[in-house]
Design a protein around this motif. Structure first.
Motif, PDB file in Angstrom:
ATOM      1  N   HIS A 328       0.845  -1.197   0.000  1.00  0.00           N
ATOM      2  CA  HIS A 328       0.000   0.000   0.000  1.00  0.00           C
ATOM      3  C   HIS A 328       0.878   1.244   0.000  1.00  0.00           C
ATOM      4  CE1 HIS A 328      -2.814   2.542   2.862  1.00  0.00           C
ATOM      5  NE2 HIS A 328      -2.393   3.242   1.837  1.00  0.00           N
ATOM      6  N   CYS A 329       1.914   1.229   0.829  1.00  0.00           N
ATOM      7  CA  CYS A 329       2.821   2.369   0.927  1.00  0.00           C
ATOM      8  C   CYS A 329       3.586   2.584  -0.372  1.00  0.00           C
ATOM      9  CB  CYS A 329       3.794   2.153   2.089  1.00  0.00           C
ATOM     10  SG  CYS A 329       4.985   3.483   2.281  1.00  0.00           S
ATOM     11  N   VAL A 330       4.066   1.497  -0.991  1.00  0.00           N
ATOM     12  CA  VAL A 330       4.807   1.620  -2.244  1.00  0.00           C
ATOM     13  C   VAL A 330       3.953   2.325  -3.303  1.00  0.00           C
ATOM     14  CG1 VAL A 330       5.753   0.287  -4.200  1.00  0.00           C
ATOM     15  CG2 VAL A 330       6.337  -0.351  -1.852  1.00  0.00           C
ATOM     16  N   VAL A 331       2.697   1.913  -3.417  1.00  0.00           N
ATOM     17  CA  VAL A 331       1.806   2.524  -4.416  1.00  0.00           C
ATOM     18  C   VAL A 331       1.532   3.984  -4.069  1.00  0.00           C
ATOM     19  CG1 VAL A 331      -0.498   2.447  -5.427  1.00  0.00           C
ATOM     20  CG2 VAL A 331       0.766   0.321  -5.047  1.00  0.00           C
ATOM     21  N   HIS A 332       1.300   4.269  -2.779  1.00  0.00           N
ATOM     22  CA  HIS A 332       1.038   5.654  -2.358  1.00  0.00           C
ATOM     23  C   HIS A 332       2.218   6.555  -2.701  1.00  0.00           C
ATOM     24  CE1 HIS A 332      -0.938   8.627   0.454  1.00  0.00           C
ATOM     25  NE2 HIS A 332       0.261   9.172   0.281  1.00  0.00           N
ATOM     26  N   LEU A 333       3.425   6.114  -2.385  1.00  0.00           N
ATOM     27  CA  LEU A 333       4.602   6.945  -2.640  1.00  0.00           C
ATOM     28  C   LEU A 333       4.835   7.141  -4.131  1.00  0.00           C
ATOM     29  CD1 LEU A 333       7.229   5.653  -0.030  1.00  0.00           C
ATOM     30  CD2 LEU A 333       5.397   7.315   0.255  1.00  0.00           C
ATOM     31  N   ALA A 334       4.631   6.068  -4.914  1.00  0.00           N
ATOM     32  CA  ALA A 334       4.873   6.169  -6.351  1.00  0.00           C
ATOM     33  C   ALA A 334       3.884   7.105  -7.036  1.00  0.00           C
ATOM     34  CB  ALA A 334       4.821   4.788  -6.993  1.00  0.00           C
ATOM     35  N   THR A 335       2.660   7.153  -6.537  1.00  0.00           N
ATOM     36  CA  THR A 335       1.631   7.977  -7.186  1.00  0.00           C
ATOM     37  C   THR A 335       1.520   9.372  -6.588  1.00  0.00           C
ATOM     38  OG1 THR A 335      -0.039   7.009  -5.705  1.00  0.00           O
ATOM     39  CG2 THR A 335       0.255   5.982  -7.869  1.00  0.00           C
ATOM     40  N   ALA A 336       2.240   9.649  -5.518  1.00  0.00           N
ATOM     41  CA  ALA A 336       2.166  10.957  -4.857  1.00  0.00           C
ATOM     42  C   ALA A 336       2.903  12.021  -5.667  1.00  0.00           C
ATOM     43  CB  ALA A 336       2.773  10.865  -3.462  1.00  0.00           C
ATOM     44  N   PRO A 337       2.481  13.303  -5.564  1.00  0.00           N
ATOM     45  CA  PRO A 337       3.274  14.383  -6.169  1.00  0.00           C
ATOM     46  C   PRO A 337       4.649  14.425  -5.508  1.00  0.00           C
ATOM     47  CG  PRO A 337       1.581  15.275  -4.707  1.00  0.00           C
ATOM     48  CD  PRO A 337       1.306  13.812  -4.836  1.00  0.00           C
ATOM     49  N   LYS A 338       5.662  14.855  -6.253  1.00  0.00           N
ATOM     50  CA  LYS A 338       7.032  14.756  -5.762  1.00  0.00           C
ATOM     51  C   LYS A 338       7.641  16.135  -5.483  1.00  0.00           C
ATOM     52  CE  LYS A 338       7.116  10.247  -6.363  1.00  0.00           C
ATOM     53  NZ  LYS A 338       5.756  10.044  -6.867  1.00  0.00           N
ATOM     54  N   SER A 339       8.413  16.184  -4.410  1.00  0.00           N
ATOM     55  CA  SER A 339       9.217  17.366  -4.092  1.00  0.00           C
ATOM     56  C   SER A 339      10.396  16.945  -3.232  1.00  0.00           C
ATOM     57  CB  SER A 339       8.385  18.410  -3.337  1.00  0.00           C
ATOM     58  OG  SER A 339       9.227  19.441  -2.839  1.00  0.00           O
ATOM     59  N   ASN A 340      11.575  17.367  -3.633  1.00  0.00           N
ATOM     60  CA  ASN A 340      12.755  17.138  -2.795  1.00  0.00           C
ATOM     61  C   ASN A 340      13.219  18.442  -2.151  1.00  0.00           C
ATOM     62  OD1 ASN A 340      13.889  18.527  -4.932  1.00  0.00           O
ATOM     63  ND2 ASN A 340      15.670  17.182  -5.133  1.00  0.00           N
ATOM     64  N   ALA A 341      12.312  19.422  -2.062  1.00  0.00           N
ATOM     65  CA  ALA A 341      12.675  20.757  -1.574  1.00  0.00           C
ATOM     66  C   ALA A 341      13.196  20.709  -0.138  1.00  0.00           C
ATOM     67  CB  ALA A 341      11.482  21.697  -1.681  1.00  0.00           C
ATOM     68  N   SER A 342      12.564  19.935   0.727  1.00  0.00           N
ATOM     69  CA  SER A 342      13.020  19.852   2.116  1.00  0.00           C
ATOM     70  C   SER A 342      14.398  19.203   2.191  1.00  0.00           C
ATOM     71  CB  SER A 342      12.021  19.053   2.955  1.00  0.00           C
ATOM     72  OG  SER A 342      10.772  19.686   2.984  1.00  0.00           O
ATOM     73  N   TYR A 343      14.594  18.154   1.411  1.00  0.00           N
ATOM     74  CA  TYR A 343      15.876  17.456   1.389  1.00  0.00           C
ATOM     75  C   TYR A 343      16.982  18.394   0.905  1.00  0.00           C
ATOM     76  CZ  TYR A 343      19.338  14.038  -0.292  1.00  0.00           C
ATOM     77  OH  TYR A 343      20.491  13.335  -0.542  1.00  0.00           O
ATOM     78  N   MET A 344      16.714  19.127  -0.179  1.00  0.00           N
ATOM     79  CA  MET A 344      17.712  20.051  -0.700  1.00  0.00           C
ATOM     80  C   MET A 344      17.965  21.193   0.282  1.00  0.00           C
ATOM     81  SD  MET A 344      18.634  18.576  -3.390  1.00  0.00           S
ATOM     82  CE  MET A 344      19.736  19.857  -4.006  1.00  0.00           C
ATOM     83  N   ALA A 345      16.909  21.643   0.972  1.00  0.00           N
ATOM     84  CA  ALA A 345      17.080  22.697   1.966  1.00  0.00           C
ATOM     85  C   ALA A 345      18.022  22.255   3.077  1.00  0.00           C
ATOM     86  CB  ALA A 345      15.721  23.092   2.548  1.00  0.00           C
ATOM     87  N   LEU A 346      17.879  20.999   3.504  1.00  0.00           N
ATOM     88  CA  LEU A 346      18.761  20.474   4.541  1.00  0.00           C
ATOM     89  C   LEU A 346      20.206  20.454   4.067  1.00  0.00           C
ATOM     90  CD1 LEU A 346      19.371  18.996   7.200  1.00  0.00           C
ATOM     91  CD2 LEU A 346      18.792  16.848   6.039  1.00  0.00           C
ATOM     92  N   LYS A 347      20.442  19.992   2.837  1.00  0.00           N
ATOM     93  CA  LYS A 347      21.818  19.912   2.331  1.00  0.00           C
ATOM     94  C   LYS A 347      22.452  21.302   2.238  1.00  0.00           C
ATOM     95  CE  LYS A 347      22.042  17.439  -1.416  1.00  0.00           C
ATOM     96  NZ  LYS A 347      22.340  16.405  -2.449  1.00  0.00           N
ATOM     97  N   MET A 348      21.692  22.270   1.730  1.00  0.00           N
ATOM     98  CA  MET A 348      22.248  23.613   1.582  1.00  0.00           C
ATOM     99  C   MET A 348      22.460  24.277   2.938  1.00  0.00           C
ATOM    100  SD  MET A 348      20.433  25.198  -1.828  1.00  0.00           S
ATOM    101  CE  MET A 348      18.739  24.806  -1.374  1.00  0.00           C
ATOM    102  N   ALA A 349      21.520  24.062   3.870  1.00  0.00           N
ATOM    103  CA  ALA A 349      21.650  24.660   5.196  1.00  0.00           C
ATOM    104  C   ALA A 349      22.856  24.079   5.939  1.00  0.00           C
ATOM    105  CB  ALA A 349      20.372  24.444   5.991  1.00  0.00           C
ATOM    106  N   ARG A 350      23.096  22.794   5.811  1.00  0.00           N
ATOM    107  CA  ARG A 350      24.249  22.189   6.481  1.00  0.00           C
ATOM    108  C   ARG A 350      25.555  22.707   5.893  1.00  0.00           C
ATOM    109  NH1 ARG A 350      23.854  15.986   8.144  1.00  0.00           N
ATOM    110  NH2 ARG A 350      25.630  16.766   9.339  1.00  0.00           N
ATOM    111  N   ARG A 351      25.565  22.905   4.573  1.00  0.00           N
ATOM    112  CA  ARG A 351      26.767  23.463   3.958  1.00  0.00           C
ATOM    113  C   ARG A 351      27.021  24.875   4.476  1.00  0.00           C
ATOM    114  NH1 ARG A 351      25.732  22.267  -0.954  1.00  0.00           N
ATOM    115  NH2 ARG A 351      24.735  24.211  -1.607  1.00  0.00           N
ATOM    116  N   ALA A 352      25.957  25.669   4.564  1.00  0.00           N
ATOM    117  CA  ALA A 352      26.106  27.023   5.096  1.00  0.00           C
ATOM    118  C   ALA A 352      26.545  27.004   6.555  1.00  0.00           C
ATOM    119  CB  ALA A 352      24.784  27.785   4.950  1.00  0.00           C
ATOM    120  N   ALA A 353      26.023  26.064   7.324  1.00  0.00           N
ATOM    121  CA  ALA A 353      26.398  25.953   8.734  1.00  0.00           C
ATOM    122  C   ALA A 353      27.881  25.634   8.881  1.00  0.00           C
ATOM    123  CB  ALA A 353      25.553  24.895   9.420  1.00  0.00           C
ATOM    124  N   ARG A 354      28.395  24.767   8.016  1.00  0.00           N
ATOM    125  CA  ARG A 354      29.824  24.438   8.076  1.00  0.00           C
ATOM    126  C   ARG A 354      30.677  25.645   7.705  1.00  0.00           C
ATOM    127  NH1 ARG A 354      27.892  19.551   5.722  1.00  0.00           N
ATOM    128  NH2 ARG A 354      28.398  20.310   3.636  1.00  0.00           N
TER     129      ARG A 354
END
Length: 436
Positions: A328-354
């Motif tokens: 059920h979860c596999v189908v839900h995730l595959a059919t859901a709208p996609k955004s990696n904005a939070s993930y990218m925000a974390l990567k950029m924020a950690r780089r800025a923090a360093r």
């Protein structure tokens, strides 16, 4: 030849497995590896140029790694010497190198074939280097594991990695036909059973011939076997899958990318492949939680909840019922709208923090529990957002020494669409605050 048989306790008339009986006697007889052995193949060009370099054969079981190595030795007039990393140690390696050096002193070269070479440790692999460099041996290693991970970089740099492919249906059919010629009669199965037999081999030629041999034995001189009769006599080979090796990472990568690519059918296929290969469903459940956050995020906040609940449901239910919520979860995730904005925000924020080190927060957002801290200006000018008309003060919360950054960039897909509008609304308030 008789000496070899007697040394092993066998007579020349001893039964010989079909796979050995049909082992190719020339490179032209090898099936399924035309990209290496065809007219424009890598090995064909090496042989035509008269220069055989050290090689690592990488491929699944039963596709001809050992056979090709033996035939390469024959083609290049090298002495073929084989060892297995499973059964050999430093003493065996030393003896093999000594024999190779003796041959070299008499003008004879050695092709040293090392099966399962990835099973040798780093020190043992390093031991090959001087003998390969000096040309004492032409090394041909065979591995089912990714050489990038399992073979030392120093040794890998001195070898050419050649990938052998799993055998496709036409190649497997060729092997069956050769078996029929050797047996002097057709394979005693119905046409649909023949197709099923090819599927059961799962691209492994040696296993294919073992199955054929079992069919001949089971059927005897009777009628052709049906699919059901053949299936009851033979056991389907488990899909090639190493839960701790590259197969593990390849299949979870395929599942993840199918989910990211919004393909529920492909995602379900790779999910099933992992289950059939014996993967721990709890590992899959953990990766589904990661996918929900990394690739879907706020485009569908329910995805994270579905993934977490599916993982918990499996823990409560176990197999097989617990696999249903995971599906059920596999189908839900595959059919859901996609955004990696939070993930990218974390990567950029950690780089800025360093990069910014230990900059202090601006004083207006610091608490002032003591009088001395108040005297130092802690908390001065802080505006309580709930007291403003819009519910947003528009103040800056970055360090004073740091320009304002933009890490989170919502995509506008799914439930991130209203977030885009909300962020613009807040940006306007912040701009007015700066002007004021």
């Amino acid at each position: 030849m008789s000496d070899l048989f007697s040394a092993s306790g066998l007579s020349e008339g001893a039964p010989q497995p079909l796979a050995d009986k049909l082992r190719p006697q020339s490179l032209d007889e090898v099936v399924g590896q035309d990209h290496l052995l065809g007219p424009d193949g890598t090995l064909k060009r090496m042989l035509e140029a008269g220069r055989l370099s050290s090689i690592i054969f990488w491929g699944p079981p039963g596709v001809g790694k050992t056979t090709i190595a033996r035939l390469l030795a024959k083609e290049t007039d090298l002495e073929f010497e084989a060892i297995s990393a499973i059964f050999s140690g430093v003493k065996d390696l030393r003896a093999a190198f000594d024999r190779a050096e003796n041959r070299r002193s008499m003008g004879k070269g050695t092709l040293l074939f090392v099966d399962e070479i990835h099973r040798f440790n780093k020190a043992q692999q390093d031991g090959f280097l001087p003998f390969v460099e000096k040309g004492v041996v032409t090394l041909v290693g065979a591995t089912t594991e990714n050489p990038s991970f399992e073979i030392n970089g120093a040794l890998l740099s001195r070898c050419q990695v050649l990938v052998l492919k799993r055998l496709e249906t036409p190649s497997l059919e060729t092997l069956v036909q050769r078996a029929e010629e050797a047996e002097g009669r057709p394979l005693p199965v119905e046409p649909k059973a023949r197709e099923a037999l090819l599927d059961m081999a799962d691209g492994d030629g040696r296993y294919m011939l073992n199955l054929v041999e079992q069919v001949y034995t089971f059927a005897g001189k009777g009628k052709a076997l049906t699919v059901e009769q053949m299936s009851s006599a033979l056991q389907k080979r488990a899909p090639a899958y190493d839960k701790s090796g590259e197969g593990h990472y390849n299949l979870i990568s395929a599942l993840h990318k199918s989910v990211r690519g919004s393909d529920p059918d492909a995602a379900m296929y790779w999910f099933a492949r992992m289950l059939e290969g014996g993967e721990d469903p709890r590992f899959i459940a953990r990766r589904l939680v990661v996918m929900a956050s990394e690739d879907i995020g706020l485009a569908d906040p329910t995805a994270m909840m579905v993934a977490g609940e599916a993982a918990r449901a499996f823990e409560r239910l176990g197999e097989p019922e617990g696999l249903i919520p995971l599906a059920h979860c596999v189908v839900h995730l595959a059919t859901a709208p996609k955004s990696n904005a939070s993930y990218m925000a974390l990567k950029m924020a950690r780089r800025a923090a360093r990069e910014t080190g230990s900059l202090m927060p601006p004083k207006h957002i610091l608490n002032a529990p003591t009088g001395m801290m108040k005297d130092q200006g802690y908390g001065d000018g802080y505006i309580y957002d709930h007291d403003t008309e819009e519910g947003v003060s528009g103040q800056d919360y970055f360090p004073d020494e740091m320009d304002r950054q933009k890490f989170y960039v919502p995509t506008g897909r799914g439930r991130e669409k209203p977030i885009v509008e909300r962020m613009k609304y807040i940006a306007d308030i912040r701009a007015r605050h700066r002007k004021g």
